[in-house]
Design a protein around this motif. Structure first.
Motif, PDB file in Angstrom:
ATOM      1  N   MET A  36      34.244  32.792  44.548  1.00  0.00           N
ATOM      2  CA  MET A  36      35.159  33.780  44.151  1.00  0.00           C
ATOM      3  C   MET A  36      35.123  34.598  42.887  1.00  0.00           C
ATOM      4  SD  MET A  36      37.455  32.812  47.704  1.00  0.00           S
ATOM      5  CE  MET A  36      38.689  33.852  47.274  1.00  0.00           C
ATOM      6  N   THR A  37      35.679  35.474  43.324  1.00  0.00           N
ATOM      7  CA  THR A  37      36.673  36.599  41.862  1.00  0.00           C
ATOM      8  C   THR A  37      37.642  35.977  42.176  1.00  0.00           C
ATOM      9  OG1 THR A  37      35.267  38.160  42.256  1.00  0.00           O
ATOM     10  CG2 THR A  37      36.609  38.755  41.181  1.00  0.00           C
ATOM     11  N   PHE A  38      38.267  35.612  41.074  1.00  0.00           N
ATOM     12  CA  PHE A  38      39.961  34.780  40.896  1.00  0.00           C
ATOM     13  C   PHE A  38      40.885  36.014  40.389  1.00  0.00           C
ATOM     14  CE2 PHE A  38      37.763  30.542  40.486  1.00  0.00           C
ATOM     15  CZ  PHE A  38      37.870  30.189  41.364  1.00  0.00           C
ATOM     16  N   PHE A  39      41.382  36.151  41.681  1.00  0.00           N
ATOM     17  CA  PHE A  39      43.212  37.597  40.603  1.00  0.00           C
ATOM     18  C   PHE A  39      42.943  36.777  39.173  1.00  0.00           C
ATOM     19  CE2 PHE A  39      45.634  35.871  44.791  1.00  0.00           C
ATOM     20  CZ  PHE A  39      44.314  37.362  45.778  1.00  0.00           C
ATOM     21  N   PRO A  40      43.016  38.269  38.436  1.00  0.00           N
ATOM     22  CA  PRO A  40      43.189  38.667  36.772  1.00  0.00           C
ATOM     23  C   PRO A  40      44.357  37.239  36.894  1.00  0.00           C
ATOM     24  CG  PRO A  40      43.179  40.848  37.682  1.00  0.00           C
ATOM     25  CD  PRO A  40      42.745  40.037  39.124  1.00  0.00           C
ATOM     26  N   ARG A  41      44.651  36.890  35.486  1.00  0.00           N
ATOM     27  CA  ARG A  41      46.302  36.198  35.628  1.00  0.00           C
ATOM     28  C   ARG A  41      47.048  37.078  35.993  1.00  0.00           C
ATOM     29  NH1 ARG A  41      44.169  30.993  34.410  1.00  0.00           N
ATOM     30  NH2 ARG A  41      42.623  30.707  32.846  1.00  0.00           N
ATOM     31  N   ASP A  42      47.256  38.220  35.157  1.00  0.00           N
ATOM     32  CA  ASP A  42      48.721  38.589  35.830  1.00  0.00           C
ATOM     33  C   ASP A  42      49.130  38.817  36.826  1.00  0.00           C
ATOM     34  OD1 ASP A  42      46.678  40.566  35.565  1.00  0.00           O
ATOM     35  OD2 ASP A  42      47.403  42.559  34.117  1.00  0.00           O
TER      36      ASP A  42
END
Ligand code: SAM
Ligand code: SF4
Length: 332
Positions: A36-42
């Motif tokens: 998966m491409t994870f959501f950017p932390r922000d």
């Protein structure tokens, strides 16, 4: 006190909150093969946003919160999140769904912080099959996590077992026998076609009627029991056993009729139904309670009576497209 109702008069008092979309496993039914491409932390809700969100929900009658993921224990501030939710007086129950890999380190702190109940995902007792289903996981770590949790006095420990044809459906009786000496509730869950192509799903789906068939064939007697706060699962116990087992059959049985659940994704969207694509950004409204209330009620007003999952296209009364999210981006 205000309460949240949908158009079918279902009262909603249970919030399932995904605190991260990240995970240390890649289970075959949950994530695509290519990862998966994870959501950017922000893009993920901060601790303060989570706490304010829960407080807003409490003002609307929510009393039970489940933390999920991705894997909630990969979030570094998870214990602090539990502690701060526990400090909200109206919250009666905090639970967590976890793959258990980090539990041997975290179980004590979590219990101390106020976590009441745990669901630990374990689909097999066989190390090789575990490795295959989780795409590389080490079963020993979960076993150590379960053992650590068992010493901490949680109000309830459940094991989540998703049945997959040809992989773990030959272990049904092993799981039921496990409840003889272990005070856990084993929950057999039907594999749901979320984020999976219909084709892959239909060849691996096992109806939970299979659990009864296997018990009967083996001469195992089981009786229906009632467990407090058990949502959509039907529960059973083999007389004399310490633990019990439950069936969650979103496909073949009752799942939606008493649905009291609202889901918030790690990136701050409300999903009133697990399956459908409709979702509304609540993150933007966290600091404005009136707007927040409107958004939540809007989501509830559009909540379908039933997920209509796995009906053929022709039978499906099309509400809208199924969710674009994989299960790891919803939380189960
Ligand atoms: N990472 C944690 C875990 O595995 O327990 C929490 C998140 S996980 C998405 C929550 C639950 O959803 C797990 O018990 C998992 O087995 C279940 N799950 C994931 N994909 C599923 C699917 N396609 N059908 C049924 N259950 C699924
Ligand atoms: Fe991770 Fe849980 Fe999904 Fe497995 S089921 S990939 S542990 S989020």
């Amino acid at each position: 006190m205000e309460y949240l109702y949908d158009q079918y008069q279902r009262k909603h008092d249970y919030l399932r909150l995904s605190i991260t979309d990240r995970c240390n496993l890649r289970c075959v039914y949950c994530m695509p093969k290519g990862g998966m491409t994870f959501f950017p932390r922000d893009q993920v809700l901060s601790q303060d946003e989570i706490i304010q969100l829960v407080k807003n929900f409490v003002a609307l009658g929510i009393t039970k919160v489940r933390l999920t993921g991705g894997e909630p224990l990969v979030r570094r501030d998870v214990v602090e999140i539990v502690r701060r939710i526990h400090e909200i007086p109206e919250i009666e129950d905090i639970s967590m769904t976890t793959n258990g890999l980090y539990l041997s380190r975290k179980a004590h702190e979590l219990r101390e912080a106020g976590l009441d109940r745990l669901n630990i995902s374990l689909d097999t007792f066989k190390p090789e099959v575990y490795k295959q289903i989780t795409r590389g996981g080490n079963i020993r770590q979960v076993q150590m996590g379960i053992a650590a949790a068992a010493k901490e006095g949680f109000k309830q420990i459940k094991l989540n077992v998703v049945l997959i044809k040809g992989q773990n459906d030959d272990e049904v009786l092993d799981f039921i026998r496990y409840t003889k000496d272990h005070n856990v509730n084993v929950r057999f869950i039907e594999f749901m076609p979320i984020g999976n192509s219909e084709e892959a799903w239909s060849s691996e789906f096992v109806s939970l009627a299979n659990v009864f068939d296997q018990c009967k064939a083996a001469g195992i007697d089981y009786r229906p029991i009632r467990l407090p706060g058990n949502g959509p699962s039907d529960n059973y116990q083999v007389p004399g056993y310490q633990g019990s087992f439950g069936l969650i059959h979103p496909i073949s049985g009752r799942f939606c009729e008493n649905c009291n659940r609202l889901r918030i994704t790690a990136d701050g969207y409300i999903k009133a139904c697990l399956y459908w694509n409709e979702e509304i950004n609540v993150r933007e409204t966290i600091g404005d309670f009136e707007k927040f209330r409107q958004v939540i009620q809007q989501a509830l007003d559009n909540k379908p009576l039933n997920h209509e999952m796995a009906l053929s296209d022709t039978d499906q009364i099309v509400h809208e497209a199924p969710t674009w999210r994989h299960m790891s981006q919803i939380g189960g």
